[in-house]
Scaffold this active site. Structure first.
Site: not given
Ligand code: SAH
Length: 496
Positions: A356, A327, A452
């Site tokens: 995921y 990240q 997202c």
């Protein structure tokens, strides 16, 4: 065969472009329809909204114009640059009436970069805008009723966006293209929609270490005989400098991406980087000899120091190699995962599926509070990293499997795995329909969706609403000054 197809496609695109240009000249949309504006025309427009990319939206005689850098509430003068049937694009010339939330972008190349599309909007207002984007998508695409005050009343609750106290210098990874201009070495970023490098000394959303590393390389490479890469002629050596920073540990990795193995005066460059950028613990070379705009090649060697750097998200430690995904805003990632943990409502005994899962960040974050966690991810290398990270943290109640979530999870169902909580964190295109169907069949008590992309989120929630009540939506600002919006959603099984 492939080549001639490509040529044909190029020819077709070329013809389409020509037709579009001709139509533009005749003040018609491609297709012949009359438009109220023509390319080159200067218009005054009231801006009524902002797109998720941060462009202002206004209408001229009913025709929609997108005007980058214009803000809602403003009246602007703009020049029409491009028209299509239903909408067009214009360039901001002058602000006739200024929005009170407009602020001076601190970055000197804000206009040319395109990386930060919202720097001209006060940060508090960016957060409000991002929440509004989520609400708009939930209402328009999802058909949900959103409570207007955000906390009480009827409809689903969308909380105020959680922003950063200091929304600058938050990125821990920079990939800086290197090139040559007027005989000198330049490094910065590609100008929007082009391959021209704009030379910069600092990027205000990157960690300072990245600026420092690139500065050393720029200053010394020429003197050391290290040639910058020339993308057009496919000559030269140094293509990219990548910097990764463990924000919590202070460890820094530098990756030099080159066209070949031999680097002239390599040790002098290594010494200079170590001397001038304290904190560097790893210098790595990656070789990419191909004519491509993919950054990394297949071979990676450690030139000096360690093969990996370490960082923490909350209490979980991660090993980060030159190629591994991590990240890019670890501070806000912790905020996001804490919310995910809270919404998962774990007591210590639950079975959790993390779909995921990438390198297992969410899986490991939840494993401390769960009975067992199953993570699935399509990229096998990421699953390898996930397993290593589980070991690094001494977490043995996690199982990772490489494969498509929409195939692996139904197989788990067949094996009798019955989750109390399913977490999904899909890429921009959202969840596969087959996965949503499986979730509805598996009927976990809770589903936590980390998203997202608010539009695919809204589409997927509409499907899940069949069996679930959407309780809360928490937007988190992972990428200040850009148009990106991330959020986490709590869903509880109907009747539970
Ligand atoms: N949860 C992770 C990563 C989320 S990004 C984190 O927080 O770091 C989305 C991930 O989904 C990517 O790693 C991508 O490789 C993976 N992915 C894409 N399509 C997939 C599919 N059909 N099945 C499983 N994983 C997939």
């Amino acid at each position: 065969m492939a080549k001639s197809n490509k040529k044909k496609r190029m020819k077709q695109t070329h013809q389409a472009k020509k037709a579009e240009n001709a139509a533009n000249k005749a003040n018609k949309a491609p297709g012949g329809q009359e438009l109220p504006v023509e390319v080159g025309q200067i218009v005054d427009v009231d801006i009524t909204g902002l797109t998720h990319e941060g462009a202002g939206v206004g209408r001229f005689e009913g025709y929609t114009l997108f005007i980058p850098q214009a803000l809602a509430g403003e009246r602007v003068r703009a020049q029409v640059e491009h028209v299509k049937k239903k909408y067009g694009f214009a360039r901001l010339l002058k602000i006739v009436k200024r929005a009170e939330h407009r602020t001076k972008p601190p970055c000197p190349v804000f206009d040319r970069c395109g990386g930060c599309s919202l720097q001209h909007l006060a940060y508090e207002e960016q957060l409000r805008h991002k929440r509004q984007i989520v609400i708009d998508n939930l209402e328009r695409i999802g058909g949900f009723a959103v409570a207007d005050d955000g906390t009480t009343g009827h409809g689903l609750v969308v909380h105020p966006t959680i922003g950063m106290n200091d929304p600058w210098r938050y990125r821990n990874k920079a990939q800086v293209p290197i090139g040559e201009q007027d005989g000198g070495l330049v490094g910065g970023f590609y100008a929007e929609r082009s391959h021209t490098i704009i030379d910069i000394d600092r990027c205000l959303i990157q960690h300072e270490a990245s600026d420092a590393v690139v500065a050393v390389v720029k200053r010394l490479a020429g003197r050391l005989g290290i040639q910058p890469y020339d993308e057009v002629r496919h000559t030269g050596l140094l293509r990219h400098v990548v910097t990764k920073v463990g924000v919590r540990t202070g460890e820094i990795m530098v990756v030099l991406i080159t066209t070949e193995t031999f680097i002239p005066n390599r040790d002098l460059l290594i010494e200079a980087i170590r001397r001038e950028v304290p904190g560097v613990t790893s210098i790595v070379q990656n070789i990419n000899p191909r004519r491509t705009n993919v950054i990394f090649g297949d071979q990676t060697y450690t030139l000096w120091g360690n093969d990996v750097i370490y960082d923490y998200i909350g209490p979980i430690k991660f090993a980060i190699s030159a190629r591994s995904f991590y990240q890019v805003n670890p501070l806000q990632t912790e905020v996001l995962y804490n919310k995910t943990l809270e919404y998962a409502g774990l007591t210590g005994s639950e079975t959790v599926i993390d779909a995921y899962c990438g390198i297992g960040t969410i899986s490991l974050f939840l494993a401390r509070k769960a009975g067992r966690v199953y993570g699935v991810e399509i990229v096998p290398e990421a699953i390898r990293d996930a397993r290593k990270n589980a070991e690094l943290n001494g977490l043995s109640n996690v199982t990772f499997e490489a494969g498509a979530a929409e195939e692996v999870i139904p197989a788990w169902k067949e094996q009798g795995i019955s989750p109390d909580v399913i977490v999904v964190d899909p890429p921009r295109k959202g969840c596969d329909e087959a996965l949503l169907t499986t979730i509805l069949q598996m009927r976990p008590q809770r589903v936590v969706y980390v998203s997202c992309n608010p539009s695919t989120l809204a589409r997927d929630l509409k499907v899940l609403a069949d069996g679930y009540v959407i309780k809360e939506v928490q937007p988190v600002d992972m990428f200040p000054h850009t148009g990106h919006v991330e959020c986490v959603i709590l869903m509880v099984r109907k009747g539970a």
